[in-house]
Design a protein around this motif. Structure first.
Motif, mmCIF file in Angstrom:
data_model
loop_
_atom_site.group_PDB
_atom_site.id
_atom_site.type_symbol
_atom_site.label_atom_id
_atom_site.label_comp_id
_atom_site.label_asym_id
_atom_site.label_seq_id
_atom_site.Cartn_x
_atom_site.Cartn_y
_atom_site.Cartn_z
ATOM 1 N N THR A 73 5.560 0.329 -8.127
ATOM 2 C CA THR A 73 5.188 1.567 -8.835
ATOM 3 C C THR A 73 4.694 2.612 -7.846
ATOM 4 O OG1 THR A 73 2.898 0.887 -9.091
ATOM 5 C CG2 THR A 73 4.419 0.165 -10.790
ATOM 6 N N PRO A 74 4.667 3.890 -8.256
ATOM 7 C CA PRO A 74 4.162 4.946 -7.368
ATOM 8 C C PRO A 74 2.727 4.665 -6.904
ATOM 9 C CG PRO A 74 5.257 5.915 -9.254
ATOM 10 C CD PRO A 74 5.205 4.443 -9.515
ATOM 11 N N GLN A 75 1.917 4.073 -7.800
ATOM 12 C CA GLN A 75 0.534 3.736 -7.429
ATOM 13 C C GLN A 75 0.534 2.703 -6.301
ATOM 14 O OE1 GLN A 75 1.594 3.920 -10.590
ATOM 15 N NE2 GLN A 75 0.323 5.542 -11.484
ATOM 16 N N GLU A 76 1.385 1.680 -6.497
ATOM 17 C CA GLU A 76 1.473 0.634 -5.473
ATOM 18 C C GLU A 76 1.990 1.206 -4.153
ATOM 19 O OE1 GLU A 76 2.316 -3.503 -7.934
ATOM 20 O OE2 GLU A 76 3.916 -2.024 -7.840
ATOM 21 N N GLU A 77 2.951 2.100 -4.273
ATOM 22 C CA GLU A 77 3.494 2.721 -3.070
ATOM 23 C C GLU A 77 2.399 3.469 -2.321
ATOM 24 O OE1 GLU A 77 7.564 5.013 -2.397
ATOM 25 O OE2 GLU A 77 5.926 6.389 -2.771
ATOM 26 N N GLY A 78 1.576 4.177 -3.081
ATOM 27 C CA GLY A 78 0.465 4.910 -2.480
ATOM 28 C C GLY A 78 -0.470 3.977 -1.717
ATOM 29 N N ILE A 79 -0.760 2.840 -2.338
ATOM 30 C CA ILE A 79 -1.641 1.855 -1.688
ATOM 31 C C ILE A 79 -0.985 1.329 -0.409
ATOM 32 C CG2 ILE A 79 -2.680 -0.442 -1.953
ATOM 33 C CD1 ILE A 79 -2.943 0.231 -4.983
ATOM 34 N N ILE A 80 0.295 1.023 -0.512
ATOM 35 C CA ILE A 80 1.019 0.498 0.658
ATOM 36 C C ILE A 80 0.957 1.500 1.810
ATOM 37 C CG2 ILE A 80 3.298 -0.132 1.552
ATOM 38 C CD1 ILE A 80 3.936 -1.245 -1.276
ATOM 39 N N ILE A 81 1.262 2.758 1.499
ATOM 40 C CA ILE A 81 1.260 3.795 2.543
ATOM 41 C C ILE A 81 -0.122 3.906 3.185
ATOM 42 C CG2 ILE A 81 1.440 6.295 2.924
ATOM 43 C CD1 ILE A 81 3.696 6.255 0.765
ATOM 44 N N GLU A 82 -1.113 3.925 2.323
ATOM 45 C CA GLU A 82 -2.493 4.077 2.809
ATOM 46 C C GLU A 82 -2.905 2.897 3.695
ATOM 47 O OE1 GLU A 82 -6.389 4.849 0.295
ATOM 48 O OE2 GLU A 82 -4.710 6.089 -0.358
ATOM 49 N N LEU A 83 -2.626 1.701 3.197
ATOM 50 C CA LEU A 83 -3.037 0.505 3.944
ATOM 51 C C LEU A 83 -2.209 0.309 5.205
ATOM 52 C CD1 LEU A 83 -3.760 -2.038 1.058
ATOM 53 C CD2 LEU A 83 -5.348 -0.576 2.304
ATOM 54 N N HIS A 84 -0.949 0.711 5.137
ATOM 55 C CA HIS A 84 -0.119 0.593 6.337
ATOM 56 C C HIS A 84 -0.621 1.544 7.416
ATOM 57 C CE1 HIS A 84 3.373 1.018 9.043
ATOM 58 N NE2 HIS A 84 3.584 -0.247 8.735
ATOM 59 N N ALA A 85 -1.041 2.722 6.985
ATOM 60 C CA ALA A 85 -1.609 3.673 7.951
ATOM 61 C C ALA A 85 -2.858 3.086 8.601
ATOM 62 C CB ALA A 85 -1.933 4.981 7.245
ATOM 63 N N LEU A 86 -3.540 2.259 7.807
ATOM 64 C CA LEU A 86 -4.795 1.671 8.282
ATOM 65 C C LEU A 86 -4.555 0.470 9.194
ATOM 66 C CD1 LEU A 86 -7.662 2.561 7.482
ATOM 67 C CD2 LEU A 86 -7.676 0.719 5.801
ATOM 68 N N TRP A 87 -3.651 -0.404 8.794
ATOM 69 C CA TRP A 87 -3.490 -1.695 9.480
ATOM 70 C C TRP A 87 -2.143 -1.905 10.157
ATOM 71 C CZ3 TRP A 87 -5.581 -3.587 4.250
ATOM 72 C CH2 TRP A 87 -6.975 -3.534 4.257
ATOM 73 N N GLY A 88 -1.204 -1.034 9.908
ATOM 74 C CA GLY A 88 0.132 -1.257 10.476
ATOM 75 C C GLY A 88 0.868 -2.362 9.737
ATOM 76 N N ASN A 89 1.647 -3.134 10.471
ATOM 77 C CA ASN A 89 2.518 -4.143 9.839
ATOM 78 C C ASN A 89 1.786 -5.437 9.467
ATOM 79 O OD1 ASN A 89 4.398 -2.231 10.450
ATOM 80 N ND2 ASN A 89 5.549 -3.470 11.887
ATOM 81 N N LYS A 90 0.598 -5.334 8.973
ATOM 82 C CA LYS A 90 -0.140 -6.538 8.534
ATOM 83 C C LYS A 90 0.202 -6.786 7.069
ATOM 84 C CE LYS A 90 -2.226 -7.132 12.405
ATOM 85 N NZ LYS A 90 -1.840 -8.281 13.226
ATOM 86 N N TRP A 91 1.412 -7.291 6.852
ATOM 87 C CA TRP A 91 1.961 -7.366 5.493
ATOM 88 C C TRP A 91 1.153 -8.290 4.591
ATOM 89 C CZ3 TRP A 91 4.427 -3.227 5.521
ATOM 90 C CH2 TRP A 91 5.226 -2.848 6.587
#
Length: 230
Positions: A73-91
DNA sequence: AACCCAATCAACCGCATGGTA
DNA sequence: ATACCATGCGGTTGATTGGGT
């Protein structure tokens, strides 16, 4: 020789590739009864011809209860973008903040969408570069043209000056003694011809006045050529 | 209808890490 | 201390699917 993988089991005899519904059923049954973990024993005891890694992955990414299905969902996408900016590829770390989503799913999603955006941006960059190159080329051509026109003008002025200086003398030489003046010297184009045309009238006039003052063939050659000397 | 290509997803692989004997 | 095993993680690959020509 049977090679051992990092899970301490022989690799060569395990089944690979997509899981069948029967395999899924066996794995789900076994894990439900015995709990997660001890994947080596799962692989041995569940009646599956799969290695431990494969079993764990199948459970974690597909069979585990509570997994969400469907699009991010767009909400989840937002979280992914935010967290990826924070941690990088820490999937796996990012996945902990998205209940029901697996690290694999998030990783695939990111790669697909990030790649798309990167491609789009690369395309835009390439377009910018092409436009810049095109602009530079146009400028270069324009500059070349200006330079060429300046040079042409300069050359024309020089020729005019030279002709104005030399033509009377050359004509005099030509009229007085055409054999000593190389014919190539007169291949100068219209201005010379125009000058010569004017002069020739005088010459013809002179010729009639002083019959033997110059060789008649040269003048005839000029006259017969329609004003041009070849 | 057939083919091509890109997007997507599931699964594999190699490496790192932590636990334990 | 260290060797081995179990697990987790991230990168990569291969199969499938859907859309365009």
């Amino acid at each position: 020789m049977v090679e051992m993988d990092s899970w301490g089991v022989s690799e060569t005899e395990w089944r690979k590739g997509p899981w069948t519904p029967e395999e899924d059923k066996l794995l789900a049954q076994y894990v439900t009864q015995n709990g997660e973990g001890r994947w080596s024993s799962v692989a041995r005891c569940a009646g599956l011809n799969r290695n431990a890694k494969s079993c764990r992955l199948r459970w974690v990414n597909y069979l585990r209860p509570g997994l969400k299905r469907g699009h991010i969902t767009p909400q989840e996408e937002g979280i992914i973008i935010e967290l990826h900016a924070l941690w990088g590829n820490k999937w796996s770390t990012i996945a902990r903040y998205l209940p029901g989503r697996t690290d694999n799913e998030i990783k695939n999603y990111w790669r697909t969408h990030f790649k798309k955006r990167r491609k789009a941006s690369e395309k835009q960059d390439r377009r910018k570069i092409l436009l810049r190159e095109e602009k530079n080329q146009v400028e270069a051509i324009s500059n070349e043209r200006v330079l060429f026109e300046e040079k042409e003008k300069h050359d024309a002025d020089s020729i005019m000056e030279l002709e104005n200086e030399m033509l009377p003398t050359m004509y005099e030489d030509f009229v007085s003694c055409p054999d000593t003046v190389p014919i190539d010297s007169y291949l100068w184009g219209g201005l010379w011809n125009q000058q010569l045309n004017n002069c020739s009238k005088m010459a013809i006039q002179n010729q009639s006045n002083t019959a033997n003052s110059c060789e008649p063939d040269a003048i005839n050659m000029y006259s017969n050529s329609g004003g041009y000397i070849y």
